[in-house]
Design a protein around this motif. Structure first.
Motif, PDB file in Angstrom:
ATOM      1  N   LYS A   1      17.345  28.058 -19.128  1.00  0.00           N
ATOM      2  CA  LYS A   1      17.704  26.965 -20.032  1.00  0.00           C
ATOM      3  C   LYS A   1      18.735  27.425 -21.067  1.00  0.00           C
ATOM      4  CE  LYS A   1      13.296  24.450 -19.754  1.00  0.00           C
ATOM      5  NZ  LYS A   1      12.096  24.005 -20.530  1.00  0.00           N
TER       6      LYS A   1
ATOM      7  N   LYS B   1      12.358  31.347 -16.922  1.00  0.00           N
ATOM      8  CA  LYS B   1      12.564  29.905 -17.037  1.00  0.00           C
ATOM      9  C   LYS B   1      13.283  29.556 -18.343  1.00  0.00           C
ATOM     10  CE  LYS B   1      10.061  25.527 -16.602  1.00  0.00           C
ATOM     11  NZ  LYS B   1       8.714  24.895 -16.440  1.00  0.00           N
TER      12      LYS B   1
ATOM     13  N   GLU C   1      22.187  27.727 -19.474  1.00  0.00           N
ATOM     14  CA  GLU C   1      22.833  26.432 -19.243  1.00  0.00           C
ATOM     15  C   GLU C   1      23.379  25.853 -20.548  1.00  0.00           C
ATOM     16  OE1 GLU C   1      24.605  23.530 -17.415  1.00  0.00           O
ATOM     17  OE2 GLU C   1      23.573  25.175 -16.368  1.00  0.00           O
ATOM     18  N   THR C   2      22.599  25.958 -21.622  1.00  0.00           N
ATOM     19  CA  THR C   2      23.064  25.479 -22.937  1.00  0.00           C
ATOM     20  C   THR C   2      24.268  26.282 -23.418  1.00  0.00           C
ATOM     21  OG1 THR C   2      20.790  24.852 -23.521  1.00  0.00           O
ATOM     22  CG2 THR C   2      22.377  25.015 -25.322  1.00  0.00           C
TER      23      THR C   2
END
Length: 521
Positions: free
Chosen positions: A122, A118, A125-126
């Motif tokens: 993130k 998870k 994506e960043t």
């Protein structure tokens, strides 16, 4: 020559700001063990020195023996970096992402696979939204490791998705590497040699460029793929004297950042370099209105927090802004005003002496010498030229050659004719050795040798003849270099008209700017 200590730890300590020093003290004294107290003693001892001196350090830190010094220095170096990492982790996206990636690895080792995946999602994506491709490679690699070793049931078709993502990211990384390698090699060639000296240089550059430009370079879509592509074409054009192409690609370079403004804060150094090259392109093309506009934009940006937050950015902004400011005085013919910049620039050169590369210092010295020459202050010009000439000639052979030629002309202006004959032989041998002699240099040397035997009236006639010859060479591609480094045409006009060089340039500037409705200066 800038002051350069060979000790890495001393350089690191000297680079710290007051807030960074305070933060280190808090970090290093958190447990107050005996070893950590020694580290603080060593830090305090080094912080009080202006130059690295081992004997003075041992005297100021009596708790550290000579045998302990090496290990204590290694520990201090590590602790300073650790304290800086904690201080800067909120400002640098690269540090943030690496920290988050470390957390994901910790979660994985704890057996918390879903939490790790998870977090990795993130991070990915960043990284994607901030053009951090190398981080994406590491993230996908860890995701694949988790999925291949453990049954996570995270989603259907996970293997296909990760494989597709890995192929796409690796393709981008390969293209980025190829283009960044090409840009670096071309820039390295320029730093060593300057502009292409002859047809042979150009053929070598063309062959190298064509051979190493990736076949799919035109398809570059990502931020850094485009940046390195534009940089490659930028250096390729600049070295070959194609200043129109140079301008087009420096503008693309800067526009790339303006299209994604958040990247200016992420990669400020490359934005600064792009602005510098855009200024240089307008300078080389003689486009004063656009030069002035970009310089004003650059000066406004220099007040940005992206500059103040980084010592590296402050130094780069200082270097390129002041090169731009000096070039503005060259364009306007305001040499006396330009000379007034020299003391404050020199003061900063001294302050930044531990960090400034020799190439930049050489460029400043040559520009200082040119400002003084334009003012008719030939002795001061010679002082700076001597600093270049006496420097080890392992880079910018072109700058070394033109420094010697300007040095020769300055002595001619001072009437040091007895010295000239020796200097001319020395300069000619040096330029031949560097393969740096062209038609312009040959004509100048021939004139100087001949002028020593002529009367004042005859010399003026020879000045006129030389002026006509060199004007005929101005459009020759391989003679361009000489006119970039020496405004020999303006000097010759000044001799023919018996006026100052700066007055000739100023008159020409005012005439050109008035013709296009520009405000003078």
């Amino acid at each position: 020559m800038p002051n350069r200590s060979a000790d890495p730890l001393f350089l690191l300590v000297r680079s710290l700001s007051k807030s960074e020093k305070r933060n280190f003290k808090l970090y290093s004294t958190r447990n107050s063990s005996n070893e950590e107290l020694k580290v603080v003693q060593l830090f305090d001892a080094m912080d009080k020195l202006s130059e690295y001196d081992e004997a003075a350090i041992l005297k100021k830190a009596p708790g550290i023996s000579k045998l302990q010094l090496s290990n204590t220095k290694a520990l201090l170096y590590k602790q300073i970096l650790a304290s800086l990492r904690l201080l800067d982790n909120g400002a640098d996206i690269d540090i943030q992402l690496h920290e988050q990636l470390d957390y994901a690895r910790i979660l994985y080792k704890k057996g918390l696979y879903h939490q790790s995946l998870k977090l990795l999602d993130k991070i990915k994506e960043t990284a994607r939204s901030h053009n951090q491709v190398t981080i994406m490679v590491q993230v996908i690699s860890l995701e694949k490791k988790i999925e291949s070793l453990h049954i996570t049931r995270s989603m259907q078709d996970r293997a296909d998705q990760l494989t597709s993502e890995a192929d796409a990211v690796n393709g981008r990384l390969v293209l980025m590497t190829q283009l960044s390698n090409l840009a670096l090699q071309l820039y390295s060639w320029y730093i060593k040699n300057g502009h292409a000296r002859n047809e042979r240089d150009e053929i070598v550059l063309q062959d190298y460029f064509k051979k190493h430009l990736p076949k799919d370079a035109a398809k570059a879509a990502g931020f850094y793929e485009k940046l390195y592509l534009f940089q490659s074409y930028c250096w390729y054009a600049f070295i070959r004297h194609d200043f129109l192409m140079y301008y087009r690609y420096t503008q693309k370079w800067v526009d790339l950042f303006h299209d994604q403004p958040f990247m200016i804060d992420i990669d400020t150094a490359n934005y600064i370099k792009g602005m510098h090259n855009l200024l240089s392109a307008h300078f080389d093309l003689g486009n004063y209105p656009r030069f002035r506009e970009v310089l004003q934009q650059f000066e406004a940006f220099a007040e940005n927090k992206s500059i103040s937050a980084s010592e590296n950015n402050r130094i780069q902004a200082f270097v390129y802004l002041n090169i731009g400011r000096i070039n503005k005085h060259f364009m306007c013919g305001t040499f006396r005003e330009g000379v007034q910049l020299i003391p404050q620039i020199e003061e900063k050169l001294s302050d930044y002496g531990l960090y400034m590369d020799r190439h930049r210092v050489l460029v400043f010295y040559y520009k200082f010498a040119s400002l003084y020459f334009g003012c008719g202050q030939y002795e001061q010009s010679i002082d700076y030229l001597n600093k270049i000439i006496n420097w080890k000639t392992d880079l910018r052979s072109d700058l070394q050659c033109y420094a010697r030629l300007l040095h020769l002309i300055a002595h001619y202006e001072l009437g040091n004719y007895e010295l000239l004959e020796y200097l001319m032989k020395s300069v000619y041998r040096f330029m031949l050795k560097m393969e740096n002699i062209s038609g312009v240099e040959e004509e100048i040397m021939r004139f100087l040798r001949k002028s020593l035997q002529l009367s004042r009236f005859q010399v003026k006639e020879e000045f006129q003849k030389l002026l006509e010859k060199l004007r005929g060479l101005e459009r020759n591609k391989y003679e361009t270099r000489a006119f970039l480094y020496l405004d020999i045409i303006s000097w010759l006009e000044s001799k023919v008209r018996n006026v100052a060089v700066m007055d000739v340039i100023r008159e020409r500037f005012l005439k050109e700017t008035r013709s296009v409705g520009e405000v003078k200066g």
